[in-house]
Design a protein around this motif. Sequence first.
Motif, PDB file in Angstrom:
ATOM      1  N   TYR A  30      -7.085  11.317  -2.494  1.00  0.00           N
ATOM      2  CA  TYR A  30      -7.667   9.993  -2.741  1.00  0.00           C
ATOM      3  C   TYR A  30      -8.988   9.841  -1.981  1.00  0.00           C
ATOM      4  O   TYR A  30      -9.964   9.296  -2.504  1.00  0.00           O
ATOM      5  CB  TYR A  30      -6.684   8.892  -2.348  1.00  0.00           C
ATOM      6  CG  TYR A  30      -5.778   8.463  -3.480  1.00  0.00           C
ATOM      7  CD1 TYR A  30      -6.028   7.304  -4.205  1.00  0.00           C
ATOM      8  CD2 TYR A  30      -4.672   9.224  -3.836  1.00  0.00           C
ATOM      9  CE1 TYR A  30      -5.208   6.907  -5.248  1.00  0.00           C
ATOM     10  CE2 TYR A  30      -3.837   8.850  -4.884  1.00  0.00           C
ATOM     11  CZ  TYR A  30      -4.110   7.688  -5.590  1.00  0.00           C
ATOM     12  OH  TYR A  30      -3.303   7.301  -6.639  1.00  0.00           O
ATOM     13  N   MET A  35     -11.642   7.043  -2.386  1.00  0.00           N
ATOM     14  CA  MET A  35     -10.709   5.916  -2.254  1.00  0.00           C
ATOM     15  C   MET A  35      -9.991   6.008  -0.910  1.00  0.00           C
ATOM     16  O   MET A  35      -9.058   6.791  -0.743  1.00  0.00           O
ATOM     17  CB  MET A  35      -9.704   5.928  -3.412  1.00  0.00           C
ATOM     18  CG  MET A  35     -10.345   5.636  -4.755  1.00  0.00           C
ATOM     19  SD  MET A  35      -9.218   5.809  -6.179  1.00  0.00           S
ATOM     20  CE  MET A  35      -9.266   7.588  -6.405  1.00  0.00           C
ATOM     21  N   HIS A  64      -6.610   0.884  -5.892  1.00  0.00           N
ATOM     22  CA  HIS A  64      -7.279   2.128  -6.268  1.00  0.00           C
ATOM     23  C   HIS A  64      -6.647   2.720  -7.536  1.00  0.00           C
ATOM     24  O   HIS A  64      -5.439   2.978  -7.579  1.00  0.00           O
ATOM     25  CB  HIS A  64      -7.169   3.169  -5.151  1.00  0.00           C
ATOM     26  CG  HIS A  64      -7.917   2.803  -3.910  1.00  0.00           C
ATOM     27  ND1 HIS A  64      -9.187   2.271  -3.938  1.00  0.00           N
ATOM     28  CD2 HIS A  64      -7.580   2.907  -2.595  1.00  0.00           C
ATOM     29  CE1 HIS A  64      -9.603   2.052  -2.696  1.00  0.00           C
ATOM     30  NE2 HIS A  64      -8.645   2.428  -1.862  1.00  0.00           N
TER      31      HIS A  64
END
Length: 224
Positions: A30, A35, A64
Amino acid sequence: MARSKLIIFDCDGVLVDSEPLAAKAYERVYEKHGMSGVHGGIIAQCVGMKQSDIIVRIKELTGHQFPAAADGDIWTETKILFSEELKPTPGITTFLKALKGDRCVASSSSVERINHSLAVTGLAEFFGDAIYSSSMVKNGKPAPDIFLFAAEKMGADPADCVVIEDSPFGIQGAVAAGMMAIGYTGGGHTYPEHAARLAAAGASIICSDWQEVSLQLAEFGIPA
């Protein structure tokens, strides 16, 4: 004469101590895609889910949206970590060597991930082809689909199945399938409320190590 029992094992967090590594992989991927804020506490709320459901849950918790085209990145990072660091849960090898009777794996992970996890930890020999993934059924845990599918494939009545799970979602699925559920808290991702949450989800017994599981199964006439 008592009917034989089928022991159904979850993989992640039960057979292999994978959850801390899997959480690290999600954090890294991520972050790689820009993110931040997807930390261990977020991933802990997704333990027991299949990847597609985890991605949905992370979006609910953080906002996200992981890009669908990059889904494969999660397994790529996870596989690297597993190949380098994955270990079986403490005592499981000894437990499986002593276990008599039928057993199988029913996991939310992909078949590739399950097979890789069992291979790198030396546990593959104990299960052969008796590997079942949520990718084989319509609904992932906490739905009972994967457990009912595994029982059908193994030729077992759900009432004669014992499921060993580390997540509330898994316990809920086992109970919904009409199976006895044992909650396992011996993985590296356990936390103070773990046992209570497994019990609240419907676990008949909570065990913190495999010797305790063996003793509990013996009380039900299952040699382990």
